[in-house]
Design a protein around this motif. Structure first.
Motif, mmCIF file in Angstrom:
data_model
loop_
_atom_site.group_PDB
_atom_site.id
_atom_site.type_symbol
_atom_site.label_atom_id
_atom_site.label_comp_id
_atom_site.label_asym_id
_atom_site.label_seq_id
_atom_site.Cartn_x
_atom_site.Cartn_y
_atom_site.Cartn_z
ATOM 1 N N SER A 169 2.323 1.598 -9.794
ATOM 2 C CA SER A 169 1.379 1.783 -8.687
ATOM 3 C C SER A 169 0.195 0.830 -8.810
ATOM 4 C CB SER A 169 0.881 3.233 -8.640
ATOM 5 O OG SER A 169 0.001 3.528 -9.700
ATOM 6 N N SER A 202 -11.255 6.330 -2.742
ATOM 7 C CA SER A 202 -9.968 6.397 -3.440
ATOM 8 C C SER A 202 -9.715 7.782 -4.029
ATOM 9 C CB SER A 202 -9.897 5.342 -4.547
ATOM 10 O OG SER A 202 -9.885 4.045 -3.993
ATOM 11 N N TYR A 205 0.837 -1.191 0.000
ATOM 12 C CA TYR A 205 0.000 0.000 0.000
ATOM 13 C C TYR A 205 0.879 1.251 0.000
ATOM 14 C CZ TYR A 205 -4.329 2.551 0.663
ATOM 15 O OH TYR A 205 -5.406 3.368 0.468
ATOM 16 N N SER A 261 -6.917 8.565 -9.641
ATOM 17 C CA SER A 261 -7.477 7.359 -9.035
ATOM 18 C C SER A 261 -8.007 6.408 -10.100
ATOM 19 C CB SER A 261 -8.602 7.740 -8.071
ATOM 20 O OG SER A 261 -9.205 6.600 -7.503
ATOM 21 N N GLN A 280 -11.254 -3.828 -8.253
ATOM 22 C CA GLN A 280 -10.415 -2.898 -8.997
ATOM 23 C C GLN A 280 -11.017 -2.530 -10.348
ATOM 24 O OE1 GLN A 280 -8.903 -1.970 -6.384
ATOM 25 N NE2 GLN A 280 -6.842 -1.878 -7.212
ATOM 26 N N ASN A 308 -5.039 4.710 -11.943
ATOM 27 C CA ASN A 308 -4.401 3.694 -11.102
ATOM 28 C C ASN A 308 -5.266 2.447 -10.980
ATOM 29 O OD1 ASN A 308 -2.384 2.906 -8.759
ATOM 30 N ND2 ASN A 308 -4.442 2.640 -7.933
ATOM 31 N N ASP A 309 -6.555 2.624 -10.660
ATOM 32 C CA ASP A 309 -7.426 1.469 -10.426
ATOM 33 C C ASP A 309 -7.712 0.704 -11.717
ATOM 34 O OD1 ASP A 309 -7.419 2.215 -7.814
ATOM 35 O OD2 ASP A 309 -9.555 2.662 -7.663
ATOM 36 N N SER A 360 -4.689 -1.257 -12.391
ATOM 37 C CA SER A 360 -4.679 -2.328 -11.390
ATOM 38 C C SER A 360 -5.645 -3.439 -11.782
ATOM 39 C CB SER A 360 -5.056 -1.761 -10.019
ATOM 40 O OG SER A 360 -5.061 -2.771 -9.030
ATOM 41 N N TYR A 376 -4.346 -4.822 -1.758
ATOM 42 C CA TYR A 376 -5.677 -5.281 -1.389
ATOM 43 C C TYR A 376 -5.750 -6.805 -1.262
ATOM 44 C CZ TYR A 376 -7.496 -0.574 -2.128
ATOM 45 O OH TYR A 376 -7.742 0.771 -2.030
ATOM 46 N N TYR A 396 2.360 1.581 -3.523
ATOM 47 C CA TYR A 396 1.342 2.042 -4.475
ATOM 48 C C TYR A 396 1.114 3.539 -4.320
ATOM 49 C CZ TYR A 396 -3.690 3.297 -3.938
ATOM 50 O OH TYR A 396 -4.895 3.958 -3.840
ATOM 51 N N SER A 397 1.043 4.012 -3.079
ATOM 52 C CA SER A 397 0.836 5.438 -2.827
ATOM 53 C C SER A 397 2.000 6.267 -3.359
ATOM 54 C CB SER A 397 0.668 5.688 -1.324
ATOM 55 O OG SER A 397 -0.433 4.970 -0.807
ATOM 56 N N SER A 442 -0.909 -1.921 -6.138
ATOM 57 C CA SER A 442 -2.274 -1.782 -5.649
ATOM 58 C C SER A 442 -2.983 -3.133 -5.605
ATOM 59 C CB SER A 442 -3.047 -0.811 -6.539
ATOM 60 O OG SER A 442 -4.339 -0.582 -6.044
#
Length: 367
Positions: free
Chosen positions: A283, A131, A38, A83, A237, A86-87, A90, A291, A41-42, A287
């Motif tokens: 990232s 997020s 985490y 966001s 995701q 990234n998601d 991911s 999770y 990823y941040s 991510s």
């Protein structure tokens, strides 16, 4: 004969205890790794939002169709865009991993089930809401907000009590109080003359992220009890990324006055900008494991201890932001004040109190 049978039984019991202990310790390791992922990823996502088109055009007032991004749009629309990027990436990583393990069919089948629908609902809460708030807070106040978002286990404990009548005893309430104390310590840095201009607002927005993830944890607990954790994360995701990209970012475009065309041009720019996209690919990868390892660790050593170990991201987040952005990329201003580091430790102690009775560690050792 009885003696031989008794000896064999004793050996079997001893072997089972040894296996259980090994499994338990491995679960703790997995949960700790989830917190580290985490933090990574941040760090990589934040670095990506400082590179390429993000730094050269978007934050400088990108003009699309005659519309210049205002501070309002730059803060919220670009937070949603980061966001979403990234998601979505991911989610692509999740699908690749599921396909490599022969689980892709399970993913599509799970989408049609009730637990799958629960995971989609959890993703909508944790993705477009939490997020995005996390990314906005991170951009406004820096890595100092990460320990605040670690309040989500405390919020989850309170919501569990209110919604599902779960236990919230004196020890857990003390843990909530310790977490609040840590947040006050972090907020006190806003009094510093060197604090970023948007620090206090960023801290407030970070609480929204913590609330969203706290709700997500309560809702997703039901779904992941009946779905493979890797499949659950894939649903999470993909839902979060696509919802952000297809609905939330265009909505901000309309609110900004630039319309859907503005959102479309921004999306095209960030997807084709390799100097920043490479960091989002990194990232997005971390991510996935931030999770999935969290859920896996919970199943191996128990949700309470797994949540406590994962909550250490309140330290790993600022640490890896400092390493990746401050040390690796050479950018100044990512060192945290001593009180912020101390607050991160206090936050971990509070989460530990909420998640478990610390005395159980000694009882397990004695057993």
């Amino acid at each position: 004969m009885n003696e031989v049978s008794g000896a064999a039984s004793a050996q079997a019991v001893a072997a089972k205890k040894k296996l259980s202990s090994s499994f338990f310790k491995k679960g703790i390791t997995v949960a700790i790794l989830s917190g580290m992922c985490y933090g990574l990823y941040s760090a990589f996502m934040t670095l990506g939002m400082l590179k390429g088109v993000w730094g050269n055009s978007l934050y400088a007032g990108f003009s699309a169709g005659g519309t210049v991004l205002s501070l309002f749009v730059m803060t919220y629309m670009l937070g949603a865009l980061g966001s979403a990027l990234n998601d979505t990436i991911s989610g692509v990583w999740c699908i690749i991993i599921a396909a490599a393990k022969g689980k892709l069919g399970d993913f599509f089948r799970s989408l049609k089930t009730k637990p799958g629908a629960v995971m989609i609902a959890a993703a909508l809460i944790g993705g477009p809401i939490a997020s995005t708030a996390y990314v906005v807070a991170l951009q406004m106040a820096g890595s100092i907000i990460i320990p605040i978002t670690a309040l989500c286990p405390a919020i989850g404990a309170i919501l569990g009590r209110v919604l599902f009548k779960q236990t919230l005893n004196f020890r857990m309430m003390c843990g909530v109080a310790v977490c609040v104390l840590a947040s006050v310590m972090i907020g006190s840095t806003g009094m510093s003359a060197e604090a970023p201009e948007g620090l206090m607002l960023g801290i407030c927005i970070a609480f929204i992220a913590a609330l969203g993830w706290g709700i997500e944890g309560c809702v997703a607990g039901y779904g992941t009890s009946m779905i493979d954790s890797e499949i659950g994360i894939t649903i999470r995701q993909c839902t979060s990324g696509l919802t952000n990209m297809i609905i939330l970012v265009p909505l901000w475009g309309v609110l900004s006055g630039g319309g859907v065309g503005l959102a479309g041009e921004l999306i095209a720019n960030v997807w084709t900008d390799m100097p920043s996209l490479i960091f989002f690919i990194a990232s997005g990868f971390f991510s996935v494991y931030a999770y999935s390892l969290w859920y896996k660790g919970n199943s191996m050593c128990g949700a309470a201890l797994g949540m406590a170990c994962n909550g250490a991201y309140s330290f790993w987040g600022p640490f890896f932001c400092w390493i990746v952005i401050g040390v690796f990329d050479g950018q100044e201003g990512w060192n945290l004040a001593p009180i912020a580091w101390a607050a991160a430790v206090v936050m971990i102690i509070g989460i530990l109190l909420i998640a478990m009775n610390p005395m159980d560690l000694f009882r397990k050792k004695e057993a």
